[in-house]
Scaffold this motif. Structure first.
Motif, PDB file in Angstrom:
ATOM      1  N   UNK A  31     -68.581  62.783-106.946  1.00  0.00           N
ATOM      2  CA  UNK A  31     -68.649  62.311-105.563  1.00  0.00           C
ATOM      3  C   UNK A  31     -67.306  62.516-104.864  1.00  0.00           C
ATOM      4  N   UNK A  32     -66.212  62.194-105.545  1.00  0.00           N
ATOM      5  CA  UNK A  32     -64.889  62.385-104.966  1.00  0.00           C
ATOM      6  C   UNK A  32     -64.618  63.863-104.710  1.00  0.00           C
ATOM      7  N   UNK A  37     -64.987  68.883-100.164  1.00  0.00           N
ATOM      8  CA  UNK A  37     -65.411  70.280-100.112  1.00  0.00           C
ATOM      9  C   UNK A  37     -66.100  70.619 -98.791  1.00  0.00           C
ATOM     10  N   UNK A  38     -66.309  71.919 -98.605  1.00  0.00           N
ATOM     11  CA  UNK A  38     -67.204  72.395 -97.562  1.00  0.00           C
ATOM     12  C   UNK A  38     -68.647  72.220 -98.045  1.00  0.00           C
ATOM     13  N   UNK A  54     -60.418  73.229 -99.408  1.00  0.00           N
ATOM     14  CA  UNK A  54     -60.477  71.819 -99.075  1.00  0.00           C
ATOM     15  C   UNK A  54     -60.956  71.608 -97.639  1.00  0.00           C
ATOM     16  N   UNK A  55     -61.842  70.628 -97.481  1.00  0.00           N
ATOM     17  CA  UNK A  55     -62.343  70.265 -96.153  1.00  0.00           C
ATOM     18  C   UNK A  55     -62.290  68.746 -95.966  1.00  0.00           C
ATOM     19  N   UNK A  56     -61.321  68.135 -96.596  1.00  0.00           N
ATOM     20  CA  UNK A  56     -61.214  66.673 -96.626  1.00  0.00           C
ATOM     21  C   UNK A  56     -61.042  66.079 -95.228  1.00  0.00           C
ATOM     22  N   UNK A  57     -60.176  66.679 -94.433  1.00  0.00           N
ATOM     23  CA  UNK A  57     -59.872  66.125 -93.113  1.00  0.00           C
ATOM     24  C   UNK A  57     -61.097  66.177 -92.203  1.00  0.00           C
ATOM     25  N   UNK A 244     -71.488  66.977 -98.417  1.00  0.00           N
ATOM     26  CA  UNK A 244     -70.054  66.712 -98.378  1.00  0.00           C
ATOM     27  C   UNK A 244     -69.754  65.499 -97.495  1.00  0.00           C
ATOM     28  N   UNK A 245     -70.357  65.448 -96.304  1.00  0.00           N
ATOM     29  CA  UNK A 245     -70.154  64.313 -95.407  1.00  0.00           C
ATOM     30  C   UNK A 245     -70.784  63.054 -95.995  1.00  0.00           C
TER      31      UNK A 245
END
Length: 279
Positions: A31-32, A37-38, A54-57, A244-245
């Motif tokens: 999950x983390x 991710x995208x 990375x797509x964290x932001x 991801x969201x």
């Protein structure tokens, strides 16, 4: 008498327990990882535990600043969980103190009656609770949920009472000699000695209220009043294919539970290690 374990046996046990812990933590780790991710990389096989891109932001921004008011859900959950937990600690500890240390006619019968309520499933009281809240004009309000939650203390009263029974009566007798009344004894002696079990009750109640899905689903209609569990359902409807969201929202949902446990774990572990104060 059992002999002490050899160093090799201890290392083997530690290694096995570590591997077992990793197995249980794999869903959380996934999950983390997915939250950073995208969308197209979440279901890639084999699993990329460390995201290549990375797509964290962006995921973070989508959760907190997107079309679904996650901040409002967070506020609602904190409002309900903190209020109900605090009220439970107060009411349950007062009742437990009375059952454990005060002498009054019918005490045992009253405690037995209280325990008998534990066999009644909460689902069987949904209709009476609905009628009561409607009559009180508290349906579709946080006050209605709080009213139900803060007085659902039977189990926690039992836990606290069992702990308080083991507190030495000499403490109370010495306080009475010094002129302390029931309220002063409760505040200055009973509560400080009961910190470990109070911390355990606080963790359990906070988690139960935070994760409660059934009561908000039935007793709330307005989306602006939704707590986290119902808010996540709205996220699922809005981002049905964007895992991801969804994973980022799930991480945000469980984060307060982890923080509460970290803050109170010292008292919980102390209570387990002491095994109560033997009277």
């Amino acid at each position: 008498m059992l002999s002490n374990k050899s160093p090799i046996s201890k290392w083997t046990t530690t290694l096995l327990m570590g591997l077992l812990s990793f197995v249980f933590l794999m869903p959380l780790l996934w999950m983390l990882s997915a939250a950073a991710k995208y969308e197209k990389d979440v279901m890639v096989f084999p699993i990329q535990w460390i995201p290549v891109k990375w797509n964290l932001i962006n995921n973070f921004r989508e959760v907190w600043l997107g079309s679904v008011p996650f901040t409002l859900f967070y506020y609602n959950s904190f409002k309900l969980a903190l209020t109900i937990t605090l009220a439970t600690l107060i009411f349950a500890s007062m009742a437990a103190y009375a059952f454990a240390k005060l002498q009054f006619r019918g005490r045992n019968m009253a405690f037995a009656t209280l325990l008998s309520l534990m066999i009644i499933p909460s689902e069987s009281t949904l209709v009476p609770r609905y009628l009561l809240l409607t009559w009180l004009h508290l349906y579709n309000t946080h006050a209605g949920l709080m009213l139900m939650g803060m007085f659902s203390t039977t189990y926690f009263t039992f836990l606290l009472r069992q702990f308080m029974v083991s507190i030495h009566r000499e403490f109370l007798e010495a306080a009475k000699i010094d002129g302390a009344g029931y309220v002063k004894i409760y505040i200055q002696i009973i509560l400080p000695l009961s910190k470990p079990i109070l911390a355990t009750v606080a963790i359990m109640k906070f988690i139960w209220v935070w994760n409660d899905y059934q009561n908000p689903l039935i007793f709330l209609i307005s989306e602006r009043l939704y707590p986290i569990p119902l808010g996540l359902q709205l996220f699922k409807n809005e981002f049905a294919d964007n895992y991801a969201v969804l994973m980022m929202a799930s991480v945000a949902a469980i984060l307060p539970l982890v923080i509460v446990f970290i803050i109170l774990q010292k008292q919980v572990i102390k209570g387990i290690s002491l095994g109560g104060v033997k009277g």
